[in-house]
Design an enzyme around this catalytic site. Structure first.
Site, PDB file in Angstrom:
ATOM      1  CE  LYS A  91     -21.224  18.241 -46.864  1.00 41.79           C
ATOM      2  NZ  LYS A  91     -22.150  18.246 -46.604  1.00 41.79           N
ATOM      3  CG  ASN A  92     -21.060  21.727 -44.492  1.00 44.65           C
ATOM      4  OD1 ASN A  92     -21.399  20.912 -45.626  1.00 44.65           O
ATOM      5  ND2 ASN A  92     -21.843  21.122 -43.744  1.00 44.65           N
ATOM      6  CG  ASP A  97     -23.551  18.427 -39.773  1.00 43.58           C
ATOM      7  OD1 ASP A  97     -24.546  17.215 -39.350  1.00 43.58           O
ATOM      8  OD2 ASP A  97     -22.523  18.795 -40.328  1.00 43.58           O
ATOM      9  NE  ARG A 130     -26.353  15.510 -50.012  1.00 44.42           N
ATOM     10  CZ  ARG A 130     -26.393  16.063 -49.061  1.00 44.42           C
ATOM     11  NH1 ARG A 130     -27.561  15.144 -48.886  1.00 44.42           N
ATOM     12  NH2 ARG A 130     -25.641  16.700 -48.569  1.00 44.42           N
ATOM     13  CB  CYS A 182     -33.734  16.862 -46.355  1.00 41.90           C
ATOM     14  SG  CYS A 182     -32.451  17.298 -44.549  1.00 41.90           S
ATOM     15  NE  ARG A 212     -31.269  21.088 -43.414  1.00 43.80           N
ATOM     16  CZ  ARG A 212     -30.451  20.641 -43.461  1.00 43.80           C
ATOM     17  NH1 ARG A 212     -30.118  19.276 -43.857  1.00 43.80           N
ATOM     18  NH2 ARG A 212     -29.456  20.905 -43.364  1.00 43.80           N
TER      19      ARG A 212
END
Ligand code: EPU
Length: 424
Positions: A22-23, A311, A403, A120, A125
């Site tokens: 994803k990233n 993560d 997500r 968030c 952030r």
């Protein structure tokens, strides 16, 4: 809204294929704004964050064709949509990573108006380093009515440091690198983020005609070019998804084979799992996780790559909650990223959070209950805990999980977990 319901106690066995990262996919898709002509990108996961960015890109005049098997064709053409440079609040608020269009838009369309992403639940952030880097290239940037308004007649290469209080910045490096590839002259980014996802973006841009050297190092040298062309590219496997499935195998004392894994991207994760006592065998693109009942508590500190990824912190916390003895997790990237600790406590975990540290006293058994997901990785941690908790765990607010993990519950179920998605 859906929830995930898990009956704990199944040992996971079988094999699972890891999706594209994803990233890496997000900044690479945003970088298509810089390219003249169609690009085909393989290995794009079918998750909400990707769909959100596609909406933003379509809103900016991009044409998107969804081809079979996770391949996307994204088409931007030089000279088209030049007056379209806004990423609106309605879309950006859905995903903080939308900020990755800032650098490409500014570079290609000379203007960018991107809704300020805000904080968030994993903590503050800031985007000061993104702004510092783009200003150093010659952009004028101001924030007005919740939008970042950036403009530049001509971006010029320079020397920029992206060192922040907590190390470098992943998306900040992506933004500055994306803006510098078409700038005049040479840009040197010092203290660049070295994460594999940043490397993947650099490799993608180089394939499209950019001249970036030092890929994977903390000093990137970028010689500006006049034009970039469309390419075919395959996204790297998602190291965080792989790490999450590794812990699914470890926490259930299972035996699972992960396919499409670059073990080198997971060195810190694999080393820590081995220290805990998990047996892991890797080869060129697989990893096998095997049961070992003698698990040991460990201390973990999250760090920029090649250190332990933040993560993976919530997933490790889940595992450490099941291991007798005292473990300590120190969070050095997002100091407040411990909201999942309170939910884990509701399942019987003994966790004390003191500043940036979480002290975990592992209990041999946890119990299922209702828990609430606060962010993507926290959600993964809660689902993993549900796999071993006694009784039934109801995981609510799973839109956070959607997500970033494609068909998470279906893939866990195919490994033998008793898990299903249900309407609330
Ligand atoms: N920071 C600053 N100033 C900035 C930018 C960042 O001080 O201008 C600080 C942050 O507050 C944080 C640290 O620098 O303390 C690192 O943040 P970074 O900018 O690297 O985070 P990011 O680029 O916004 C990406 C991932 C996150 C991942 C972090 C850290 C994407 C889309 N997101 O975010 O992934 O946690 O890097 O590795 O690439 C996730 O996938 O669940 C996720 C949150």
């Amino acid at each position: 809204m859906d929830k995930i319901v898990i009956e704990g106690g199944s040992r996971l066995e079988g094999s699972v294929k890891i999706n594209g990262a994803k990233n890496a996919a997000l900044p690479i898709m945003a970088a298509c704004l810089l390219l003249n002509g169609p690009s085909r990108i393989k290995g794009i996961p079918n998750i909400v964050d990707i769909r959100t960015l596609l909406e933003i890109l379509e809103n900016l005049g991009g044409k998107v064709n969804r081809l079979n098997g996770g391949t996307l064709e994204i088409i931007f053409r030089d000279g088209e949509n030049e007056d379209n440079y806004t990423a609106p609040y309605e879309l950006v608020r859905k995903m903080r990573a939308s900020i990755c269009v800032l650098g490409p838009l500014l570079s290609k369309r000379r203007k960018a108006k991107v809704s300020y992403p805000g904080g968030c639940v994993i903590g503050e952030r800031p985007i000061d380093l993104h702004i510092k880097g783009l200003k150093a290239l010659g952009a004028q940037i101001e924030t007005n009515e919740g939008y970042i308004n950036a403009s530049a007649d001509n971006l010029k290469g320079t020397v920029i440091s992206l060192k922040g209080k907590y190390g470098s910045t992943v998306l900040g490096t992506c933004n500055v690198m994306s803006a510098a590839v078409l700038a005049e002259g040479t840009t040197i980014i010092e203290d660049a983020a070295c994460e594999p996802e940043v490397q993947d973006l650099a490799n993608f841009l180089n394939k499209a005609g950019a001249k970036i050297s030092g890929v994977g190092e903390s000093r990137l040298t970028i010689e500006g070019v006049h034009e970039l062309h469309g390419v075919e590219y395959e996204i790297i496997p998602d190291r965080i998804e792989a790490g999450t499935f590794m812990i699914a195998g470890a926490i259930t004392r299972g035996n699972i084979l992960l396919q499409n894994v670059i073990a080198e991207h997971l060195t810190a994760v694999i080393d820590k799992l081995r220290e805990i006592g998990v047996e892991i065998n890797t080869d060129s693109n697989t990893a096998r996780i095997k049961v070992n009942n003698l698990y040991h508590p460990v201390d973990i500190t999250t760090m920029p790559y090649p250190g332990m990824p933040t993560d993976m912190q919530a997933q490790f916390m889940a595992l450490l909650c099941t291991i007798e003895g005292k473990s300590i997790i120190t969070e050095k990237i997002f100091p407040d990223r411990f909201i999942h600790a309170a939910e884990l406590r509701r399942m019987g975990a003994d966790i004390t959070v003191e500043g940036t540290c979480a002290i975990i006293r592992g209990a041999p058994s946890l119990s299922g209950t209702h828990v609430m997901v606060s962010d993507l990785r926290a959600g993964a941690g809660l689902v993993l805990t549900g796999l071993v908790a006694n009784g039934t765990t109801h995981v609510h607010r799973i839109y956070h999980l959607d997500r970033g993990y494609e068909k998470f519950e279906e893939r866990l179920s195919s490994l033998g977990a008793i898990i299903k998605r249900m309407p609330e």
